[in-house]
Write a protein that holds these residues in place. Structure first.
Motif, PDB file in Angstrom:
ATOM      1  N   UNK A   1     -13.473 -18.345 -13.780  1.00  0.00           N
ATOM      2  CA  UNK A   1     -14.905 -18.626 -13.793  1.00  0.00           C
ATOM      3  C   UNK A   1     -15.533 -17.930 -15.001  1.00  0.00           C
ATOM      4  N   UNK A   2     -16.448 -18.622 -15.670  1.00  0.00           N
ATOM      5  CA  UNK A   2     -17.170 -18.018 -16.784  1.00  0.00           C
ATOM      6  C   UNK A   2     -17.840 -16.720 -16.366  1.00  0.00           C
ATOM      7  N   UNK A   3     -18.428 -16.692 -15.186  1.00  0.00           N
ATOM      8  CA  UNK A   3     -19.138 -15.504 -14.709  1.00  0.00           C
ATOM      9  C   UNK A   3     -18.179 -14.324 -14.527  1.00  0.00           C
ATOM     10  N   UNK A   4     -16.925 -14.614 -14.208  1.00  0.00           N
ATOM     11  CA  UNK A   4     -15.917 -13.569 -14.079  1.00  0.00           C
ATOM     12  C   UNK A   4     -15.524 -12.992 -15.442  1.00  0.00           C
ATOM     13  N   UNK A   5     -15.934 -13.661 -16.518  1.00  0.00           N
ATOM     14  CA  UNK A   5     -15.575 -13.232 -17.865  1.00  0.00           C
ATOM     15  C   UNK A   5     -14.507 -14.112 -18.489  1.00  0.00           C
ATOM     16  N   UNK A   6     -14.074 -15.148 -17.765  1.00  0.00           N
ATOM     17  CA  UNK A   6     -13.090 -16.087 -18.301  1.00  0.00           C
ATOM     18  C   UNK A   6     -13.770 -17.016 -19.309  1.00  0.00           C
ATOM     19  N   UNK A   7     -12.992 -17.608 -20.194  1.00  0.00           N
ATOM     20  CA  UNK A   7     -13.551 -18.482 -21.230  1.00  0.00           C
ATOM     21  C   UNK A   7     -13.978 -19.844 -20.695  1.00  0.00           C
ATOM     22  N   UNK A   8     -13.546 -20.179 -19.489  1.00  0.00           N
ATOM     23  CA  UNK A   8     -13.887 -21.453 -18.858  1.00  0.00           C
ATOM     24  C   UNK A   8     -13.656 -21.320 -17.347  1.00  0.00           C
ATOM     25  N   UNK A   9     -14.104 -22.315 -16.605  1.00  0.00           N
ATOM     26  CA  UNK A   9     -13.810 -22.363 -15.179  1.00  0.00           C
ATOM     27  C   UNK A   9     -12.540 -23.188 -14.992  1.00  0.00           C
ATOM     28  N   UNK A  10     -11.812 -22.900 -13.929  1.00  0.00           N
ATOM     29  CA  UNK A  10     -10.540 -23.584 -13.714  1.00  0.00           C
ATOM     30  C   UNK A  10     -10.286 -23.709 -12.209  1.00  0.00           C
ATOM     31  N   UNK A  11      -9.789 -24.875 -11.812  1.00  0.00           N
ATOM     32  CA  UNK A  11      -9.534 -25.151 -10.395  1.00  0.00           C
ATOM     33  C   UNK A  11      -8.112 -25.638 -10.205  1.00  0.00           C
ATOM     34  N   UNK A  12      -7.472 -25.140  -9.165  1.00  0.00           N
ATOM     35  CA  UNK A  12      -6.171 -25.652  -8.737  1.00  0.00           C
ATOM     36  C   UNK A  12      -6.435 -26.567  -7.547  1.00  0.00           C
TER      37      UNK A  12
END
Length: 149
Positions: free
Chosen positions: A134-145
């Protein structure tokens, strides 16, 4: 009986202000009103709402779901991995893009639930969608499995 449906929302006809609201207002309702104002950060509510929205989308396959995701300006999906029962989908320009990072927080359960609800329209088994980045988590994008069980 549902009070309003997705099709009803598409009929909004505001002559002076139009059909769109600023993203900042949506984020305020979503992340302040629901995330901060409801128990469990509003997860039960946002998941129920997201599934219902997804179930209303006219989709028949994964590609349709991802096309609608972008058409509705939820985000720009890219399939990173796929096999018979699982997909890993990256979402660029998600609703939360540009918000300050709050490590340890993933806030895009609404978006994941939309994916889940939409896929459940045409997949007869159980669908599980998990937000992995998640962007809010500091990741560069959001991602779903996405798992088709």
């Amino acid at each position: 009986m549902d009070l309003f449906t997705y099709e009803d929302m598409k009929k909004i006809n505001r002559k002076r202000l139009g059909a769109m609201i600023p993203l900042e207002l949506f984020r305020s309702v979503r992340l302040i009103g629901m995330y901060q104002g409801l128990p469990m950060n509003g997860k039960n509510t946002t998941v129920a709402v997201g599934r219902k929205i997804g179930q209303c989308l006219p989709v028949n396959k994964i590609d349709d779901v991802l096309s609608h995701f972008q058409e509705l300006k939820i985000g720009i999906p890219t399939v990173l991995e796929s096999n018979e029962n699982e997909y890993l989908v990256k979402i660029d320009d998600c609703f939360c893009k540009g918000l300050p990072a709050h490590p340890g927080n993933k806030v895009c359960d609404l978006e994941g639930a939309i994916l889940e609800g939409a896929i459940s329209r045409f997949y007869n088994g159980r669908v599980m969608v998990k937000e992995e980045k998640c962007n809010v988590n500091g990741d560069s994008h959001c991602e779903y499995r996405i798992r088709l069980l």
